[in-house]
Design an enzyme around this catalytic site. Structure first.
Site, PDB file in Angstrom:
ATOM      1  CE  LYS A   1      -3.631  -2.599   2.240  1.00 10.44           C
ATOM      2  NZ  LYS A   1      -4.170  -3.085   3.521  1.00 10.44           N
TER       3      LYS A   1
ATOM      4  CD  GLN B   1      -2.709  -4.998   6.935  1.00 11.01           C
ATOM      5  OE1 GLN B   1      -2.738  -4.034   6.173  1.00 11.01           O
ATOM      6  NE2 GLN B   1      -3.246  -6.166   6.620  1.00 11.01           N
TER       7      GLN B   1
ATOM      8  CG  ASP C   1      -9.750  -0.568   4.671  1.00  8.07           C
ATOM      9  OD1 ASP C   1      -9.430  -0.721   3.483  1.00  8.07           O
ATOM     10  OD2 ASP C   1      -9.122  -1.065   5.630  1.00  8.07           O
TER      11      ASP C   1
END
Ligand code: NAP
Length: 280
Positions: free
Chosen positions: A52, A96, A119
Site C-alpha cells: 500500500k 492493518q 477502507d
C-alpha cells in the site's frame, strides 16, 4: 466469452488517480496522505502494508508509515489513531488487521474518523452506503463495480446474485448492486438450493472463500461472473467459481488471480484522493 482483465483495469485506475493527484497538487493543494498502522511484526501484514505504501508513492499520495511494537497496548494504538484523525495531512487511515491479541483491532477501526475511512468499513460508512448517501465505499466491492462499469454491464433491472454476506464483500456489494437498480439476491451458508438461485443470475458475484464451490452448470448462459474468492489450495490460488467449466457459459468472467484482486489497492488510492478532495 471475454475475460475481465483486472490487472489492466487496475493499472488504468491507478494511472487516472496519478493524473488527478498531479492536477490536484498543481492547483496548489497538499498531496493526499494515506496512513497505515501496523502493530507487531506479522510478515504477511508487513507485506500488505508495504504494497500500500509503494502504490501510494507511485501515484503521488504521501504515505505515512506507522509501526508499533508487538507488545503495544490497546490504548497506545488508540492514541495513534486519534493523532492521525487530528492530522490534516492525513486523508486516509488504515489499521492493518489482525492486531496482536491485547489490541481490539475491529473496535479501533470504528474510531477512525469516517471522513478518513478509506477502507469504507466503519459503521458510519456502512450506514451511508445503505442509505445511498455519498461516502467512502469498501475497496473490494467498489473494485467489482468498477470492473462491471468498464465493461458496460447493464445492471438496471438485471438479476444479480451475490454468494456471501460478509461485511467486507457480500453485504456491501449487494447494497451497491441494489443502488445500481439490479434485483439482488444475497446467498449464504443457509441458502436452500444455491445452484438454482445462481442459475437465475444475469450477474453472479462469488464471495464465499470455498474453492470452486460454484460449478459451471450453475451459471446461466451468457451471465457475467465476478469471482472475488482467493483460496490457496495445495495446487494453486483458486477462486470460488470452477473457472474451466464456467468459461463455457459466461459471457464475461474474472480470472483468479488477475481479476478482482488487483482492484482493491487501486480503489483504496481512489478513495484516498476522494477523501482529500472532500476534506478540502
Ligand atoms: P467470509 O467473511 O468468510 O464470508 C464468507 C461468506 O460465504 C459468508 O457469508 C458465508 O455464509 C458464505 N458461505 C460460506 N460457505 C458457503 C456455502 N457453502 N454456501 C453458500 N455460502 C457460503 O469471507 P469474505 O471476507 O467475504 O471473503 C470471501 C472470499 O473473497 C475469500 O476467498 C477471500 O479470500 C476473498 N477476498 C478477496 C479480496 C480481494 O480480491 N482483494 C478481498 C476480500 C476477500 P454465512 O454468513 O452464513 O456464514
Amino acid at each position: 466469452m471475454t475475460l475481465i482483465d483486472g490487472k489492466a483495469i487496475a493499472q488504468q485506475v491507478r494511472a487516472e488517480v496519478r493524473d488527478e493527484v498531479a492536477a490536484w497538487v498543481a492547483q496548489g493543494h497538499e498531496p493526499p496522505g494515506l496512513a497505515t498502522v501496523l502493530v507487531g511484526d506479522d510478515a504477511a501484514s508487513a507485506i500488505y502494508v508495504g504494497g500500500k505504501q509503494k502504490a501510494s508513492n507511485e501515484v503521488g499520495i504521501r504515505p505515512f508509515d506507522l509501526r508499533l511494537p508487538q507488545d503495544a497496548s490497546h490504548d497506545e494504538v488508540r492514541a495513534t489513531i486519534h493523532e492521525l484523525n487530528a492530522n490534516p495531512a492525513v486523508n486516509g487511515i488504515l489499521l492493518q488487521l489482525p492486531t496482536p491479541p491485547q489490541v481490539d483491532g475491529p473496535a479501533l477501526t470504528t474510531e477512525i474518523d469516517p471522513r478518513k475511512d478509506v477502507d469504507g468499513l466503519t459503521p458510519i460508512s456502512t450506514g451511508l452506503l445503505s442509505k445511498g448517501l455519498p461516502g467512502l465505499r469498501p475497496c473490494t466491492p467498489s473494485g467489482c463495480m468498477e470492473l462491471l462499469r468498464r465493461h458496460d454491464v447493464q445492471l438496471e433491472g438485471a438479476e444479480a446474485v451475490v454468494v456471501g454476506r460478509s461485511d467486507l464483500v457480500g453485504k456491501p456489494i449487494s447494497a451497491m448492486l441494489l443502488a445500481a437498480n439490479a434485483t439482488v439476491t444475497t446467498c449464504h451458508s443457509r441458502t436452500r438450493d444455491l445452484a438454482e438461485v445462481c442459475r437465475r443470475a444475469d450477474v453472479l458475484i462469488a464471495a464465499v472463500g470455498v474453492p470452486e464451490l460454484i460449478k459451471g452448470d450453475w451459471i446461466k448462459e451468457g451471465a457475467v461472473v465476478i469471482d472475488v474468492g482467493m483460496n490457496r489450495t495445495p495446487e494453486k490460488l483458486a477462486g470460488d467459481v470452477e473457472f474451466d467449466s464456467a468459461v463455457e457459459r459466461a459471457s464475461l468472467i474474472t480470472p483468479v488471480p488477475g481479476g478482482v484482486g488487483p482492484m482493491t489497492i487501486a480503489m483504496l488510492l481512489r478513495n484516498t484522493l476522494e477523501a482529500a478532495k472532500a476534506a478540502a
